[in-house]
Design a protein around this motif. Structure first.
Motif, PDB file in Angstrom:
ATOM      1  N   LEU A   8      39.788  32.550  34.030  1.00 55.06           N
ATOM      2  CA  LEU A   8      40.626  33.918  34.338  1.00 55.06           C
ATOM      3  C   LEU A   8      39.410  34.935  34.996  1.00 55.06           C
ATOM      4  O   LEU A   8      38.570  35.754  33.962  1.00 55.06           O
ATOM      5  CB  LEU A   8      41.269  34.905  33.931  1.00 55.06           C
ATOM      6  N   TYR A   9      39.510  35.264  36.334  1.00 54.53           N
ATOM      7  CA  TYR A   9      38.331  36.235  37.412  1.00 54.53           C
ATOM      8  C   TYR A   9      39.298  37.234  37.624  1.00 54.53           C
ATOM      9  O   TYR A   9      40.223  36.873  38.296  1.00 54.53           O
ATOM     10  CB  TYR A   9      37.448  35.447  38.045  1.00 54.53           C
ATOM     11  N   ALA A  10      38.667  38.281  38.178  1.00 59.37           N
ATOM     12  CA  ALA A  10      39.430  39.083  38.986  1.00 59.37           C
ATOM     13  C   ALA A  10      38.544  40.172  39.835  1.00 59.37           C
ATOM     14  O   ALA A  10      37.452  40.297  39.463  1.00 59.37           O
ATOM     15  CB  ALA A  10      40.349  40.254  38.339  1.00 59.37           C
ATOM     16  N   PRO A  22      39.783  37.529  46.321  1.00 55.93           N
ATOM     17  CA  PRO A  22      40.957  36.291  45.403  1.00 55.93           C
ATOM     18  C   PRO A  22      40.603  34.714  46.710  1.00 55.93           C
ATOM     19  O   PRO A  22      40.239  34.069  46.342  1.00 55.93           O
ATOM     20  CB  PRO A  22      41.716  36.717  45.268  1.00 55.93           C
ATOM     21  N   ARG A  37      41.186  31.019  38.053  1.00 58.98           N
ATOM     22  CA  ARG A  37      42.097  31.960  39.101  1.00 58.98           C
ATOM     23  C   ARG A  37      41.198  33.306  39.411  1.00 58.98           C
ATOM     24  O   ARG A  37      40.593  33.189  37.973  1.00 58.98           O
ATOM     25  CB  ARG A  37      43.021  32.280  37.566  1.00 58.98           C
ATOM     26  N   TYR A  38      41.829  33.575  40.200  1.00 56.41           N
ATOM     27  CA  TYR A  38      40.708  35.293  40.414  1.00 56.41           C
ATOM     28  C   TYR A  38      41.803  36.024  40.731  1.00 56.41           C
ATOM     29  O   TYR A  38      42.755  35.563  42.169  1.00 56.41           O
ATOM     30  CB  TYR A  38      40.028  34.816  41.688  1.00 56.41           C
ATOM     31  N   GLU A  39      42.593  36.958  40.502  1.00 61.89           N
ATOM     32  CA  GLU A  39      43.419  37.966  41.140  1.00 61.89           C
ATOM     33  C   GLU A  39      43.334  39.142  41.147  1.00 61.89           C
ATOM     34  O   GLU A  39      42.462  39.992  40.137  1.00 61.89           O
ATOM     35  CB  GLU A  39      44.151  37.906  39.427  1.00 61.89           C
ATOM     36  N   LYS A  40      43.883  40.365  41.929  1.00 61.63           N
ATOM     37  CA  LYS A  40      43.160  41.802  41.978  1.00 61.63           C
ATOM     38  C   LYS A  40      44.297  42.143  41.652  1.00 61.63           C
ATOM     39  O   LYS A  40      45.380  42.074  40.066  1.00 61.63           O
ATOM     40  CB  LYS A  40      44.438  41.700  43.557  1.00 61.63           C
ATOM     41  N   ARG A  41      43.965  43.215  40.702  1.00 61.44           N
ATOM     42  CA  ARG A  41      44.060  43.980  39.612  1.00 61.44           C
ATOM     43  C   ARG A  41      43.971  45.421  39.782  1.00 61.44           C
ATOM     44  O   ARG A  41      42.623  46.297  40.351  1.00 61.44           O
ATOM     45  CB  ARG A  41      43.535  43.992  37.893  1.00 61.44           C
ATOM     46  N   PHE A  55      42.072  43.136  30.583  1.00 64.20           N
ATOM     47  CA  PHE A  55      41.886  41.811  31.173  1.00 64.20           C
ATOM     48  C   PHE A  55      41.316  40.634  29.967  1.00 64.20           C
ATOM     49  O   PHE A  55      41.459  39.726  29.838  1.00 64.20           O
ATOM     50  CB  PHE A  55      41.527  42.424  32.203  1.00 64.20           C
ATOM     51  N   GLU A  58      43.145  38.976  27.749  1.00 55.57           N
ATOM     52  CA  GLU A  58      44.019  37.549  28.614  1.00 55.57           C
ATOM     53  C   GLU A  58      42.867  36.292  28.661  1.00 55.57           C
ATOM     54  O   GLU A  58      43.450  35.451  28.703  1.00 55.57           O
ATOM     55  CB  GLU A  58      44.432  38.254  29.577  1.00 55.57           C
ATOM     56  N   GLY A  60      40.078  37.306  30.500  1.00 58.55           N
ATOM     57  CA  GLY A  60      39.557  37.596  31.352  1.00 58.55           C
ATOM     58  C   GLY A  60      38.192  36.789  31.360  1.00 58.55           C
ATOM     59  O   GLY A  60      37.036  37.206  30.346  1.00 58.55           O
TER      60      GLY A  60
END
Ligand code: ATR
Length: 275
Positions: A8-10, A22, A37-41, A55, A58, A60
């Protein structure tokens, strides 16, 4: 057998909805055969550190940090690059400056070594790029800001902290109204473009065959780039910087260098068609 969840990345920012990160990282991952997975936070303005801790809890693995949290991210990092990877610590690196230099030198073919470089602005955007610019060995690096004292303080701090990187570069600061001489590369790191304004510059500031660079990008030329083009400069916006800084982040996280040309071309054509 159950498959492990993808890493997981963000990207953290406020606002963040517009972020292209993303999409860029999804293309890099696909290209390298990695699943992630790469999300906007969206972090609250007063809650960046807590958002990062959540994060990490979780699982991250890494995050890009954009406006307005860059300095907070610097403060939050336990160690700053260059540093060994240590589990359980937050390792910080500044990818903006390297992204800018790669875009200018490698993609645009504009040398910085031995050239006269003018950086407009003395905020966070400038702070992030001065060291990589100095490390290229320009003949001159002048930081000019609307508020001269801010530029002077920043340059004095760099002269103190990074004396070894300055070498023979004439590294100085002044107010926008005191810019003297001509420059081969003029980089707009002010936020003036976001207010549809152009920093006030002397008429003859662009040397013959100068390049004007704006860290901001958009469908049309920024006001600064339009102004520069009218005065004969070659113009370049910050889309390449965005892609190259993302590639650097991807490399730090995944130890593989993604290819950036296809991503740049895709984003440019999307921008042109207004997507
Ligand atoms: P960032 O993190 O994007 O660098 P910042 O830290 O708020 O943002 O810095 C904005 C920079 O743009 C500053 O150097 C600011 O000049 P001042 O220090 O005088 O405020 C500069 N800036 C903003 N609007 C400008 C304008 N219309 N003309 C010239 N410079 C401008």
């Amino acid at each position: 057998m159950a498959q492990a969840a993808p890493d997981l990345y963000a990207v953290f920012g406020n606002p963040i909805a517009h972020s292209k990160s993303p999409r860029i990282h999804a293309i890099f991952a696909q290209q390298c055969g990695h699943t992630l997975r790469y999300e906007k936070r969206l972090a609250p303005l007063d809650g960046f550190a807590a958002s990062v801790q959540a994060f990490i809890a979780e699982g991250g693995r890494g995050a890009n940090v954009t406006v307005p949290f860059k300095l907070e991210a610097h403060a939050l990092a336990d160690e700053l690059a260059p540093a060994a990877r240590v589990d359980g610590k937050i390792l910080g690196d500044n990818t903006d400056g390297a992204g800018l230099v790669t875009d200018i030198v490698e993609r645009a073919g504009q040398a910085i070594a031995g050239r006269r470089v003018l950086v407009l602005g003395a905020g966070g955007a400038t702070r992030g790029v001065l060291l990589p610019l100095l490390q290229q060995g320009p003949q001159q690096l002048l930081v000019a800001n609307r508020t001269a004292s801010t530029a002077q303080q920043m340059v004095a701090q760099f002269q103190h902290d990074f004396a070894a990187s300055i070498g023979h570069t004439a590294f100085a600061a002044c107010g926008l109204d005191h810019i003297a001489g001509q420059f081969d590369l003029i980089i707009n790191a002010t936020s003036a473009s976001l207010q549809a304004q152009v920093p006030t510059l002397p008429e003859n500031v662009f040397a013959t065959d100068a390049m004007a660079y704006d860290m901001v990008y958009g469908k049309d030329l920024t006001p600064f780039l339009a102004y520069a083009q009218q005065r004969g400069a070659r113009v370049r916006d910050g889309l390449g910087m965005l892609v190259e800084q993302a590639a650097r982040a991807f490399f730090i996280w995944r130890q593989i260098q993604p290819e950036t040309h296809a991503v740049y071309a895709a984003l440019r054509s999307e921008l042109q068609s207004g997507q």
